[in-house]
Design a protein around this motif. Structure first.
Motif, PDB file in Angstrom:
ATOM      1  N   VAL A 700       0.653  -1.343  -0.126  1.00  0.00           N
ATOM      2  CA  VAL A 700      -0.092   0.018  -0.058  1.00  0.00           C
ATOM      3  C   VAL A 700       0.907   1.253   0.017  1.00  0.00           C
ATOM      4  N   SER A 701       2.029   1.341   0.684  1.00  0.00           N
ATOM      5  CA  SER A 701       2.994   2.236   0.550  1.00  0.00           C
ATOM      6  C   SER A 701       3.284   2.409  -0.744  1.00  0.00           C
ATOM      7  N   VAL A 702       3.673   1.465  -1.530  1.00  0.00           N
ATOM      8  CA  VAL A 702       4.135   1.641  -2.916  1.00  0.00           C
ATOM      9  C   VAL A 702       2.997   2.291  -3.652  1.00  0.00           C
ATOM     10  N   VAL A 703       1.819   1.813  -3.567  1.00  0.00           N
ATOM     11  CA  VAL A 703       0.695   2.454  -4.123  1.00  0.00           C
ATOM     12  C   VAL A 703       0.762   4.176  -3.805  1.00  0.00           C
ATOM     13  N   ALA A 704       0.736   4.556  -2.529  1.00  0.00           N
ATOM     14  CA  ALA A 704       0.828   5.969  -2.192  1.00  0.00           C
ATOM     15  C   ALA A 704       1.807   6.475  -2.815  1.00  0.00           C
ATOM     16  N   ALA A 705       3.129   5.998  -2.674  1.00  0.00           N
ATOM     17  CA  ALA A 705       4.297   6.762  -3.520  1.00  0.00           C
ATOM     18  C   ALA A 705       4.047   7.122  -5.044  1.00  0.00           C
ATOM     19  N   ALA A 706       3.483   5.991  -5.471  1.00  0.00           N
ATOM     20  CA  ALA A 706       3.229   5.828  -7.248  1.00  0.00           C
ATOM     21  C   ALA A 706       2.161   7.080  -7.159  1.00  0.00           C
ATOM     22  N   LEU A 707       1.278   7.047  -6.694  1.00  0.00           N
ATOM     23  CA  LEU A 707       0.219   8.108  -6.726  1.00  0.00           C
ATOM     24  C   LEU A 707       0.673   9.658  -6.407  1.00  0.00           C
ATOM     25  N   LEU A 708       1.326   9.492  -5.542  1.00  0.00           N
ATOM     26  CA  LEU A 708       2.200  10.943  -5.139  1.00  0.00           C
ATOM     27  C   LEU A 708       3.078  11.685  -6.391  1.00  0.00           C
ATOM     28  N   ALA A 738      -0.943  -4.821  -4.296  1.00  0.00           N
ATOM     29  CA  ALA A 738      -1.580  -4.442  -3.001  1.00  0.00           C
ATOM     30  C   ALA A 738      -2.563  -5.337  -3.182  1.00  0.00           C
ATOM     31  N   ILE A 739      -3.360  -5.492  -4.099  1.00  0.00           N
ATOM     32  CA  ILE A 739      -4.575  -6.592  -4.094  1.00  0.00           C
ATOM     33  C   ILE A 739      -4.039  -7.917  -3.688  1.00  0.00           C
ATOM     34  N   ALA A 740      -2.817  -8.295  -4.451  1.00  0.00           N
ATOM     35  CA  ALA A 740      -2.277  -9.786  -4.045  1.00  0.00           C
ATOM     36  C   ALA A 740      -1.780  -9.710  -2.603  1.00  0.00           C
ATOM     37  N   ALA A 741      -1.485  -8.721  -1.927  1.00  0.00           N
ATOM     38  CA  ALA A 741      -0.875  -8.802  -0.458  1.00  0.00           C
ATOM     39  C   ALA A 741      -2.328  -8.618   0.443  1.00  0.00           C
ATOM     40  N   SER A 742      -3.541  -8.343  -0.185  1.00  0.00           N
ATOM     41  CA  SER A 742      -4.629  -8.289   0.795  1.00  0.00           C
ATOM     42  C   SER A 742      -5.218  -9.489   1.143  1.00  0.00           C
ATOM     43  N   ARG A 748      -8.923  -6.034   2.093  1.00  0.00           N
ATOM     44  CA  ARG A 748      -9.470  -5.807   0.872  1.00  0.00           C
ATOM     45  C   ARG A 748     -10.402  -4.605   0.456  1.00  0.00           C
ATOM     46  N   VAL A 749     -11.215  -4.352   1.905  1.00  0.00           N
ATOM     47  CA  VAL A 749     -12.060  -3.129   1.797  1.00  0.00           C
ATOM     48  C   VAL A 749     -11.091  -1.894   1.801  1.00  0.00           C
ATOM     49  N   VAL A 750      -9.877  -1.707   2.053  1.00  0.00           N
ATOM     50  CA  VAL A 750      -9.183  -0.705   2.055  1.00  0.00           C
ATOM     51  C   VAL A 750      -8.572  -0.686   0.669  1.00  0.00           C
ATOM     52  N   VAL A 751      -8.135  -1.642  -0.057  1.00  0.00           N
ATOM     53  CA  VAL A 751      -7.520  -1.622  -1.370  1.00  0.00           C
ATOM     54  C   VAL A 751      -8.687  -1.254  -2.297  1.00  0.00           C
ATOM     55  N   SER A 752      -9.961  -1.766  -2.178  1.00  0.00           N
ATOM     56  CA  SER A 752     -11.059  -1.268  -2.914  1.00  0.00           C
ATOM     57  C   SER A 752     -11.218   0.297  -3.054  1.00  0.00           C
ATOM     58  N   VAL A 753     -11.192   0.772  -1.840  1.00  0.00           N
ATOM     59  CA  VAL A 753     -11.386   1.982  -1.760  1.00  0.00           C
ATOM     60  C   VAL A 753     -10.135   2.780  -2.579  1.00  0.00           C
ATOM     61  N   LEU A 754      -9.183   2.425  -2.435  1.00  0.00           N
ATOM     62  CA  LEU A 754      -7.914   3.170  -3.080  1.00  0.00           C
ATOM     63  C   LEU A 754      -8.168   2.760  -4.274  1.00  0.00           C
ATOM     64  N   ALA A 755      -8.601   1.615  -4.894  1.00  0.00           N
ATOM     65  CA  ALA A 755      -8.566   1.662  -6.489  1.00  0.00           C
ATOM     66  C   ALA A 755      -9.692   2.624  -6.706  1.00  0.00           C
ATOM     67  N   LEU A 778     -13.281  -6.919  -9.206  1.00  0.00           N
ATOM     68  CA  LEU A 778     -13.297  -8.378  -9.500  1.00  0.00           C
ATOM     69  C   LEU A 778     -11.955  -8.961  -8.741  1.00  0.00           C
ATOM     70  N   LEU A 779     -10.796  -8.596  -9.197  1.00  0.00           N
ATOM     71  CA  LEU A 779      -9.781  -9.171  -8.965  1.00  0.00           C
ATOM     72  C   LEU A 779      -9.448  -9.057  -7.276  1.00  0.00           C
ATOM     73  N   VAL A 780     -10.172  -8.151  -6.625  1.00  0.00           N
ATOM     74  CA  VAL A 780     -10.159  -8.201  -5.110  1.00  0.00           C
ATOM     75  C   VAL A 780     -10.765  -9.194  -4.513  1.00  0.00           C
ATOM     76  N   TRP A 781     -12.093  -9.220  -4.915  1.00  0.00           N
ATOM     77  CA  TRP A 781     -13.060  -9.927  -4.402  1.00  0.00           C
ATOM     78  C   TRP A 781     -13.414 -11.232  -4.837  1.00  0.00           C
ATOM     79  N   LEU A 782     -13.332 -11.456  -6.091  1.00  0.00           N
ATOM     80  CA  LEU A 782     -13.592 -12.803  -6.734  1.00  0.00           C
ATOM     81  C   LEU A 782     -12.550 -13.661  -7.032  1.00  0.00           C
TER      82      LEU A 782
END
Length: 859
Positions: A700-708, A738-742, A748-755, A778-782
């Motif tokens: 998730v930190s990598v995602v945050a850095a990429a978004l910054l 991040a999805i794979a690490a969830s 998964r809820v946090v990553v879904s919101v982030l997506a 779908l990748l998160v939940w199914l």
């Protein structure tokens, strides 16, 4: 004092006065000088070196006698720490390492003063307190688990004299000397594996230390290079060797082979005994229990072919007798009782038992036996202990373990398989998970089934005889069902892995990840697994073949296809279909990038050595980047489609800011540099440790850095070419990671919101953004999609060829899109699939380089 026993007319003696107690002190080790003590693939530790290292570790552990928990690996650091614990007078609690689920059980139950575990070639020592919190009996030296696979905190209390006398007995009947070198094929936390180390170091022999298995090609390379003279195995070891063609190996240094850990099929005893006679080595069948330190009996090799069902005669210094038992009505039979200096002090079930002295002078084994021709033979079990896959199981304790997980169940064994019965069908999967994950028993040895109610005897007790009959019936049904279905046994699944991954060295204990599988090879295997196992777990790629083969198979039409595979196939159809004017649904390539990050986390961010992960990752990039570069360079040199810088994946850095045909391949460029950047990042000092400490937070930190970075470069909405540059679009890749690490619901809820927040506004096109978000969710939940078998085959082909379809479709669809858009789509897909087939030799070469780099050392 000299002890003598007589078995089958053959005298054997052990002169206990000549055994150093405590044994394996630095001075004892140093007496063997420069002789090799421990041999690994990378180093040889002489006895003099070993003595020095033991001395240093004794000083590190301190002079106060304490309870030392040692998480054992098959490596030099474990051996040194174990010997230092004994030499320093500590009490060593030896337990399995490598993150074994039972480690916390023992740590909680016994509250050790010191916890030691080798990590990355060094000893990690955690001192929980100064001094000790325990009253340790003067004779207590070693604690070993007695119940092997049940996770029971019940331990055998062993003395220095127990260990030394048993090692001396083994050394005598095996006729060990300084010229011997044993390959350490069994865990050091297992009494059988530990006895190999003890007996050889006692007489100045060498030990080949490795964590590879007897089915690893690298193991036999090390065996031959080190001049090893023996190896040990449990029954399952020899079943695997029998099927693997091991008999054809040329091993001129091999002097003997030992077998223990359960009853080996008499036919295999005869076969290996005769093979040994032809090849010039001896085959020893042995019998033992942790309560006797290790060995109690052995079958002299020259008798094995004629008496393959026997355990033989008592070891030197020990004696066996038969005590009449109501469970056995055969003449000259009864419960086997052993006496000897290696009988444990007693059991340890809580810290208060650490202060107890000797309470046993002989060991009632719980085995029913008979004596014929001067040889003992096991004919059954007296108590509720059994053996499965070479491990001793306390069935009552196993039921208590299930109860602690709110599962009511009853356990029996049949044909060395463990059968667990529950009354609630919903508990079947949970019970299998508890037994396999927490208790440590290989899942292939476990069958869990439901019954309508607990069968009872007239006295109101559980009718275990009825459950054993049920287990036998289920075993018959399973065999008949497997004959009608595609292969789902462990051995047949192993063959599937070996064939599809090109790994003839694959074993049933391997997983897709341990066999160096990657995102380019997992699609076809995922499709086949989905066809064979209707309930495919999300983490199937990290589970062993054993575990997958042991999962309940439900009668169901069709097959389950992993969501990531479905998305790869659907996304590439969206990309090509949109370009071919069949429809207008943009966003497929960004979905592919997210799936790529998802697969990177699964196949490249593993618990293997970081250097191994790096080599695997580089080889995986090469597997698709090299064919792509050749294709692009060929077009650059023969047409005006692309510039040569695009063949080097540098268009985003050196190309035009406005759209040109070079931008068509932005996805490949973003994929190459995203993979390369992440692999490099994980090799930076300390970064890999941060990821291993908390994978989800790191991702998730990598995602945050990429978004910054994205917001700093382009803001919320990216421009026409900006949305295709690696730095701006890297957040898609990171989000897949991040999805794979969830693994938990809240993650998964946090990553879904982030997506949702990440995609919103990026394209400035609501339809495109909705498509990308939907696919990511779908990748998160199914985990998977149940589809008709024919559909899964088609989607599998498209997914496995998705990169090559993307690469080549630019040269195909323009010729047909105006008049025949559907034909343009289908032709583009077909050309890409054909190109993928042609590129497979390069991928295989990269895979071979990956395996060579890994050195098969990550098992």
């Amino acid at each position: 004092m000299r002890l003598t026993n007589y078995g089958a007319g053959m005298p054997a003696t052990v002169d206990l006065s000549r055994i150093p107690v405590p044994a394996w002190t630095p001075s004892h080790l140093a007496a063997f000088g420069d002789a090799p003590a421990l041999i690994t693939a990378t180093q040889t530790v002489t006895y003099a070196d070993l003595a020095t290292r033991v001395t240093d570790t004794v000083e590190l552990l301190g002079p106060t006698r304490r309870l030392l928990l040692l998480a054992a690996h098959n490596d030099v650091e474990t051996v040194v720490t174990y010997l230092a614990g004994l030499a320093g007078g500590h009490c060593v609690l030896l337990v399995p390492g490598r993150g074994d689920a039972r480690l916390n059980t023992w740590g909680t139950a016994y509250d050790p003063d010191v916890v030691c575990e080798p990590v990355d070639g060094a000893l990690r020592l955690e001192e929980r307190r100064e001094g000790t919190a325990h009253d340790l009996h003067a004779d207590l030296a070693l604690l070993l688990s007695t119940s092997g696979s049940t996770g029971s905190p019940k331990l055998a209390r062993l003395s220095q004299n127990n260990i030394a006398s048993n090692a001396a007995s083994i050394a005598e009947y095996l006729q060990l000397g300084p010229g011997d070198r044993a390959a350490l094929t069994l865990p050091l936390s297992y009494c059988y594996g530990l006895s190999v180390l003890n007996s050889h170091l006692l007489v100045g022999a060498g030990v080949v230390v490795t964590e590879q298995t007897v089915l690893d090609a690298g193991f036999w390379d090390l065996f031959a290079a080190s001049g090893a003279t023996s190896f040990a195995g449990v029954p399952y070891t020899f079943e695997l060797l029998e099927r693997s063609g091991w008999a054809e190996r040329d091993l001129p240094s091999l002097r003997y082979v030992t077998q223990a850990g359960g009853r080996l099929d008499p036919e295999l005893v005869v076969r290996f005994s005769r093979l040994g006679r032809r090849r010039g080595w001896d085959f020893y069948v042995m019998y033992g229990q942790t309560e006797a330190t290790s060995r109690m009996a052995y079958l002299p090799p020259h008798l094995a072919a004629d008496h393959p069902g026997a355990i033989g005669v008592p070891i030197p210094g020990g004696s066996l007798r038969l005590e009449p038992s109501p469970e056995s009505d055969e003449p000259d039979s009864g419960e086997l009782v052993y006496s000897g200096p290696n009988v444990m002090l007693g059991y340890c079930e809580s810290p208060s038992d650490l202060a107890a002295g000797r309470v046993l002078t002989e060991l009632r084994t719980g085995d029913l036996a008979r004596r014929r021709h001067g040889l003992y033979e096991i004919i059954g079990r007296k108590s509720r202990f059994a053996k499965a896959f070479g491990l001793r199981v306390d069935l009552d304790e196993l039921e208590r373990v299930l109860s602690r997980h709110a599962i009511t169940g009853w356990s029996v064994t049949h044909d060395e398989r463990l059968h667990v019965f529950v009354t609630r069908p919903a508990d079947v999967r949970a019970a299998a998970t508890v037994v396999a994950a927490e208790c440590g028993l290989p899942a292939a040895a476990v069958t869990v089934a439901s019954v309508h109610q607990r069968p009872e005897t007239p006295a109101g007790k559980t009718d275990y005889a009825a459950l054993e009959r049920q287990a036998a019936a289920l075993a018959g049904v399973t065999r008949r069902a497997s004959d009608r279905r595609a292969p789902t046994t462990a051995g047949e699944l192993r063959d599937l892995y070996a064939s599809l991954l090109g790994r003839p060295d694959a074993t049933v204990d391997d997983s897709f990840v341990s066999l160096d599988g990657d995102s380019l090879s997992y699609v076809e295997l995922s499709v086949r697994i989905g066809e064979l196992l209707p309930d495919v777990p999300r983490d199937w790629h990290t589970r062993s073949v054993r575990e997958l083969a042991s999962r309940p198979v439900r009668a169901r039409r069709g097959a389950v296809l992993e969501t990531s595979v479905v998305l790869r196939a659907v996304a590439i159809v969206l990309v090509v279909g949109t370009h071919s004017n069949v429809f207008s649904l943009y966003g497929g390539a960004h979905v592919l990038l997210g799936v790529a990050g998802y697969n990177f986390a699964r196949f490249q961010v593993t618990r293997a050595d970081p250097a191994v992960n790096l080599h695997r990752g580089v080889a995986s990039i090469a597997a698709f980047a090299l064919p792509s570069a050749v294709w692009i360079a060929g077009l650059a040199l023969t047409t005006d489609f692309y510039d040569l810088r695009t063949a080097l994946f540098l268009n985003g850095l050196l190309g035009s800011d406005t759209w040109t045909t070079d931008w068509q391949l932005w996805f490949l460029e973003a994929l190459v540099w995203s993979l390369a950047g992440c692999l490099t990042m994980l090799r930076l000092p300390g970064v890999g440790r941060l990821e291993r400490r908390d994978p989800w937070t790191f991702a998730v930190s990598v995602v945050a850095a990429a978004l910054l970075v994205r917001y700093a470069v382009v803001g919320v909405e990216a421009g026409p070419t900006e949305r295709y540059t690696t730095l701006v679009v890297f957040w898609c890749f990171a989000l897949g990671w991040a999805i794979a690490a969830s693994t938990r619901h809240w993650q998964r809820v946090v990553v879904s919101v982030l997506a949702v927040l990440s995609v919103a506004g990026f394209f400035g096109e609501p339809t495109r953004e909705a498509l990308v978000v939907t696919c990511l969710l779908l990748l998160v939940w199914l985990p998977g999609v149940h589809l008709p078998a024919a559909v899964t085959v088609v989607l599998g082909l498209l997914a496995s060829a998705s990169l090559y379809i993307y690469l080549t479709h630019w040269q195909v669809y323009p010729h047909l899109e105006v008049d025949h858009p559907l034909l343009a789509l289908l032709t583009s897909l077909g050309v890409g699939i054909a190109t993928e087939r042609l590129a497979r030799p390069i991928a295989r070469w990269a895979g071979a380089r990956r395996q060579c780099a890994a050195g098969h050392g990550t098992r």
